[in-house]
Write an enzyme that holds these catalytic residues in place. Sequence first.
Site, short mmCIF file in Angstrom:
data_model
loop_
_atom_site.label_atom_id
_atom_site.label_comp_id
_atom_site.label_asym_id
_atom_site.label_seq_id
_atom_site.Cartn_x
_atom_site.Cartn_y
_atom_site.Cartn_z
N GLY A 11 35.62 29.13 15.29
CA GLY A 11 36.21 29.08 16.64
C GLY A 11 37.62 29.63 16.63
NE ARG A 72 31.20 28.20 16.36
CZ ARG A 72 32.34 27.57 16.17
NH1 ARG A 72 32.82 27.42 14.96
NH2 ARG A 72 33.02 27.07 17.17
CG ASP A 103 34.02 22.66 6.55
OD1 ASP A 103 34.70 22.24 5.61
OD2 ASP A 103 32.77 22.61 6.61
CB THR A 125 40.20 24.70 13.71
OG1 THR A 125 39.51 23.83 14.63
CG2 THR A 125 40.78 23.85 12.60
CG ASP A 127 37.99 21.20 16.44
OD1 ASP A 127 38.23 21.29 17.66
OD2 ASP A 127 36.97 21.68 15.91
CG ASP A 129 38.17 19.72 12.09
OD1 ASP A 129 38.93 20.67 11.82
OD2 ASP A 129 36.98 19.88 12.41
NE ARG A 171 33.53 22.33 15.16
CZ ARG A 171 32.44 23.00 15.49
NH1 ARG A 171 31.31 22.37 15.66
NH2 ARG A 171 32.49 24.30 15.67
#
Length: 319
Positions: A11, A72, A103, A125, A127, A129, A171
């Site tokens: 993303g 992706r 990731d 990202t 996120d 995360d 996410r």
Amino acid sequence: MKRIGILTSGGDAPGMNAAIRAVTRTALAHGIEVYGINYGFAGLVAGDIFPMTSAEVADKINRGGTFLYSARYPEFAQEEGQLKGIEQLKKFGIDALVVIGGDGSYHGALALTKRGYNAVGLPGTIDNDIPYTDYTIGFDTACMTAADNLDKIRDTATSHQRVFVVNVMGRECGDIAMYAGVASGADAIVIPERSYDIAQIAQGLKQGFANGKKHGLVVVAEGVMNANEFKDELLKYGDFDARATVLGHVQRGGEPTVRDRILATKMGAYAVQLLLNGKGGLAVGIEGNKITHHNILDLFDEKHHGDFSLFELNKDLAK
Ligand code: F6P
């Protein structure tokens, strides 16, 4: 090392362009040539690769998205994809790589390093995360965008004395919900990492109206539940008027904040230094305001630890 490649994968995130610029300009300043790879690992395999000049990255630091495009590409997890990618690296004379993404991108970077092409990953990202970094490139901008939209929703919520349940991205990570939620005065923040009680949230909203509040704002991380479903559940316990909004991909776009531009710039320059020192298989991060690196392998055994003090703090602030 004479020539490095750079790609963005997964993303997109605001600040990726600033990172590409920093990598390119730092490498050029050290006499290293830079090749841009379009469409992430898919473009690497397809040989969509071109020489980057200093002018190529001009006028990009403030732009959202990624001008190298992204994709992706799960095929790169397989040996066949990796070998095709390496054929292209050989063909274009690329010795090492900087990979910007999440990731999946790190798995690709590690696979290339194991096959003899040093690759360094930058956390790109919204996120937030990724383990071993307090912040990822794009997170700050996404929070700004989410908070800006939550403020707008609160205006209309107040006008109609409504409750709004708003989904933010992330996410399985609740960081955008926590940061944007606290920053926009949410009455409740619901994240995947913590349990919640819908009856209690409804009770809190009712109490808020009874205390004279004119709106109710519930920020729900997408990893918990869809905002519409959550609103329907909430209405089983409260007789208020409620609406649901999914903020969606608006959170991925827009001009990066200064914080994201600086983070991307520092990380991009650092990645080039690692490659110049002959290092690969590493992930760059920021920990306690210091740019750091860790073995990509270590990241796979670790989880990102969010700042849950914000979540706890909000319980009192929302009363
Ligand atoms: O990882 C970034 C992200 O925007 C997540 O927050 C979200 O769940 C996902 O990507 C959306 O993916 P896509 O753009 O493929 O719909």
